[in-house]
Design a protein around this motif. Sequence first.
Motif, PDB file in Angstrom:
ATOM      1  N   ILE A 152      -7.619  -8.378   6.146  1.00  0.00           N
ATOM      2  CA  ILE A 152      -6.414  -7.963   5.244  1.00  0.00           C
ATOM      3  C   ILE A 152      -6.147  -9.295   4.037  1.00  0.00           C
ATOM      4  O   ILE A 152      -5.777 -10.308   4.726  1.00  0.00           O
ATOM      5  N   MET A 153      -6.521  -8.712   2.884  1.00  0.00           N
ATOM      6  CA  MET A 153      -6.182  -9.877   1.914  1.00  0.00           C
ATOM      7  C   MET A 153      -4.589  -9.569   1.324  1.00  0.00           C
ATOM      8  O   MET A 153      -4.809  -8.722   0.679  1.00  0.00           O
ATOM      9  N   ASN A 180       1.884   8.256   1.790  1.00  0.00           N
ATOM     10  CA  ASN A 180       2.227   7.951   0.425  1.00  0.00           C
ATOM     11  C   ASN A 180       2.631   6.305   0.260  1.00  0.00           C
ATOM     12  O   ASN A 180       3.201   5.987  -0.626  1.00  0.00           O
ATOM     13  N   ASN A 181       2.360   5.641   1.401  1.00  0.00           N
ATOM     14  CA  ASN A 181       2.886   4.206   1.242  1.00  0.00           C
ATOM     15  C   ASN A 181       4.317   4.109   1.085  1.00  0.00           C
ATOM     16  O   ASN A 181       4.985   3.215   0.609  1.00  0.00           O
ATOM     17  N   ILE A 182       5.116   5.041   1.623  1.00  0.00           N
ATOM     18  CA  ILE A 182       6.601   4.890   1.679  1.00  0.00           C
ATOM     19  C   ILE A 182       6.990   4.674   2.920  1.00  0.00           C
ATOM     20  O   ILE A 182       6.832   5.386   4.329  1.00  0.00           O
ATOM     21  N   ASP A 183       7.850   3.800   3.128  1.00  0.00           N
ATOM     22  CA  ASP A 183       8.357   3.233   4.538  1.00  0.00           C
ATOM     23  C   ASP A 183       9.676   4.393   4.801  1.00  0.00           C
ATOM     24  O   ASP A 183      10.375   4.793   3.966  1.00  0.00           O
ATOM     25  N   PRO A 184       9.412   5.295   5.984  1.00  0.00           N
ATOM     26  CA  PRO A 184      10.037   6.151   6.284  1.00  0.00           C
ATOM     27  C   PRO A 184      11.739   6.009   6.660  1.00  0.00           C
ATOM     28  O   PRO A 184      12.585   6.840   6.446  1.00  0.00           O
ATOM     29  N   TYR A 185      12.080   4.740   6.742  1.00  0.00           N
ATOM     30  CA  TYR A 185      13.393   4.182   6.819  1.00  0.00           C
ATOM     31  C   TYR A 185      13.802   3.636   5.560  1.00  0.00           C
ATOM     32  O   TYR A 185      15.202   3.169   5.687  1.00  0.00           O
ATOM     33  N   LYS A 187       6.344  -5.119   0.713  1.00  0.00           N
ATOM     34  CA  LYS A 187       6.403  -4.037  -0.319  1.00  0.00           C
ATOM     35  C   LYS A 187       6.496  -4.727  -1.641  1.00  0.00           C
ATOM     36  O   LYS A 187       6.829  -5.684  -2.034  1.00  0.00           O
ATOM     37  N   VAL A 188       6.024  -3.765  -2.764  1.00  0.00           N
ATOM     38  CA  VAL A 188       6.031  -4.046  -4.093  1.00  0.00           C
ATOM     39  C   VAL A 188       6.628  -2.695  -4.787  1.00  0.00           C
ATOM     40  O   VAL A 188       6.235  -1.851  -4.556  1.00  0.00           O
ATOM     41  N   ALA A 189       7.564  -2.714  -5.577  1.00  0.00           N
ATOM     42  CA  ALA A 189       8.335  -1.792  -6.173  1.00  0.00           C
ATOM     43  C   ALA A 189       8.725  -0.560  -5.238  1.00  0.00           C
ATOM     44  O   ALA A 189       8.318   0.464  -5.576  1.00  0.00           O
ATOM     45  N   GLY A 190       9.132  -0.823  -3.871  1.00  0.00           N
ATOM     46  CA  GLY A 190       9.381   0.216  -3.194  1.00  0.00           C
ATOM     47  C   GLY A 190       8.440   0.611  -2.228  1.00  0.00           C
ATOM     48  O   GLY A 190       8.708   1.635  -1.273  1.00  0.00           O
ATOM     49  N   LYS A 191       7.093   0.322  -2.575  1.00  0.00           N
ATOM     50  CA  LYS A 191       5.948   1.116  -1.807  1.00  0.00           C
ATOM     51  C   LYS A 191       5.253  -0.128  -1.088  1.00  0.00           C
ATOM     52  O   LYS A 191       5.264  -1.251  -1.355  1.00  0.00           O
ATOM     53  N   VAL A 192       4.860   0.479   0.205  1.00  0.00           N
ATOM     54  CA  VAL A 192       4.177  -0.511   0.985  1.00  0.00           C
ATOM     55  C   VAL A 192       2.835  -0.810   0.732  1.00  0.00           C
ATOM     56  O   VAL A 192       1.930   0.012   0.499  1.00  0.00           O
ATOM     57  N   SER A 193       2.748  -2.152   0.524  1.00  0.00           N
ATOM     58  CA  SER A 193       1.484  -2.663   0.114  1.00  0.00           C
ATOM     59  C   SER A 193       0.560  -3.009   1.466  1.00  0.00           C
ATOM     60  O   SER A 193      -0.702  -2.833   1.211  1.00  0.00           O
ATOM     61  N   TYR A 194       1.020  -3.671   2.125  1.00  0.00           N
ATOM     62  CA  TYR A 194       0.610  -4.145   3.423  1.00  0.00           C
ATOM     63  C   TYR A 194       1.109  -4.217   4.546  1.00  0.00           C
ATOM     64  O   TYR A 194       2.411  -4.577   4.565  1.00  0.00           O
TER      65      TYR A 194
END
Length: 187
Positions: free
Chosen positions: A72-73, A40-45, A95-102
């Motif tokens: 990757i762009m 879910n594009n969430i950093d586990p840490y 990250k953008v808004a807490g979600k991993v984008s790249y």
Amino acid sequence: MRNLFLVLILIISNIFASACATDYLKLYEKTTKVDFSFYNNIDPYQDEDNFRYAYSPYPLFRTSTDLYFKDIMVPHGYYILTPRTYKNRDIVLFKVAGKVSYIIPVITKEQVPLGFYDKNIPKVKKTKWQKFHDGFFEKMNNIFKSSRKVTPPNAFITAERYEHKYLLVKLYYADDIYVMLFNLYAN
């Protein structure tokens, strides 16, 4: 004779320095993309960081141009850069808004020189009231250590053009420098 000796030492040191200079393009070609992603594009840490620090310990990076790492762009915009070592790879999470984008692999990891942060990060001048406030809460934190939040480590970002068509981004975080190289033009 003495001047000739000094000139000779300078020439030899320049030759040695150029021979020891890091060839970031070779490292870029050698570095492979990561073969994993996060659920879910969430950093586990991320929760651990939120619990440990009073505020986000990671720097905000703004790019006004699209950046390319292999295929990757990374579009222009604002990103929180989060360095991690995950599955034996040094990576930087955009990250953008807490979600991993790249997820961008680090081409090399270096040590921060001594005194770097003292020279490059300005010190905030505090009033007497702010000093009293900080001292009071430091004493309270020493009494109630279980609720103590840790001061985030120092962080700094530099970006410079490299070989005219690349952008060399260095993320200084705590004791390490995470070096990334991006192509400025689509392949």
